[in-house]
Design a protein around this motif. Sequence first.
Motif: not given
Length: 402
Positions: A198, A218-219, A222, A271, A274, A316, A348, A378
């Motif tokens: 990211a 994705k991130y 979020g 993040l 995660h 991540s 993500g 994930s």
Amino acid sequence: MTDRKDSGAPETWAASAGRRPEWTRNRQGTGGIVNPPLWRASTILYPTIADMDAANEKQDETLFYGRKGTPTTWALREALTGLEPGAAGTMLFPSGVAALTSAILSVVKPGDHLLIPDSAYDPTTGFCNGLLKRMGIDSQPYDPLLGGDIASLFRPETRLLILESPGSLTFEVQDVPAMAAAARTAGVTTLLDNTWAASHVFKGIPAGCDMVMQALTKYVGGHSDVMMGSVSAVPGHFERLRSATWQLGHCVSADDAALALRGFRTLPLRLARHEQSAMAVATWLKAHPLVHKVLHPAFPDCPGHEIWKRDFSGASGLFGVTLKVGSRADAPRFFDQLHHFGIGFSWGGYESLAIPTSPEKLRRVTRFESPGLSIRLSIGLEDPADLIADLSAALDRMETLA
Ligand SMILES: *Cc1c(COP(=O)(O)O)cnc(C)c1O
């Protein structure tokens, strides 16, 4: 407010990026709102022809036409540019795939040759073997772990080196600095898919890349409710990328840009969580008797782990697992009764996802081997103890296959 150097830690930067006073203040300059408003626009009205002509000269800095953006998209672009120090700017796209394909199209022409890692995101390979092939562009897959030896594959007509680190599904970490340096020496443009990191735990432009893309889906997004992609590029490449983007007609809505910007504010915080939860789950899996391998850059047996340790500031929440037992046909036994993991594509988001994978089918110049079922996880923002309990029960269901 927008100068990264003065903005301290990533969390501090994330709170201020893109919030230019002229995009948030009232006309009198006596007050302002926190976030850039949602400017929904197609037509921009000009008081005079002279104003219209002036806007035409500066299409990327003034309100010109909806497709070229408004303060909502400018704020997001500026924030994303700040994630990649050295970038001249960022363009937005309606998906990560559109970002990838547009960045590629901004560089190649018929007769050119490009290099794509064997571990690339499957749709990237699909574009190379589909439209690009039809346009007379030759794509060659390469071993993602080649490092600086990539130079041995350069031909006079090689125009582009695509990088993706870690690789999709299999998580090999590439020596991006060495490969970008080799490419720069040879006059080959580099494009890094930096979605996993990211542009937070790894920064591609400082590592020497010319263009860095990420799927904001994705991130950055979020929350599993927005499709978007971005490409940040160094001076020279940025202008070419912007021209290609405008020729292709890509744009994103103010509503989606505002959602991405909202995600951006909490990116460093999310993040970190995660990463922490994924490490807890991966560490637990690694010790389970039915687990063959954990494919996670922070684990010593992950190809490229030493490079991850050298180049990344963290991880991540996405990683792979191979089991000692089962096959793709046994996937329902593992996945169908999971409680906290959804079965679904993308990743993500705040919620955990799990899918079966078949990386061996995508390989062309390298091999991927697993004795049993291959999985991608994930890890979301749930309590990792709940996720571990879920996976423990799923592995118990696989026990009878042992
Ligand atoms: C998801 C993904 C993309 C594409 O993003 P979309 O927004 O789904 O088009 C590109 N690269 C990687 C590594 C991805 O995981």
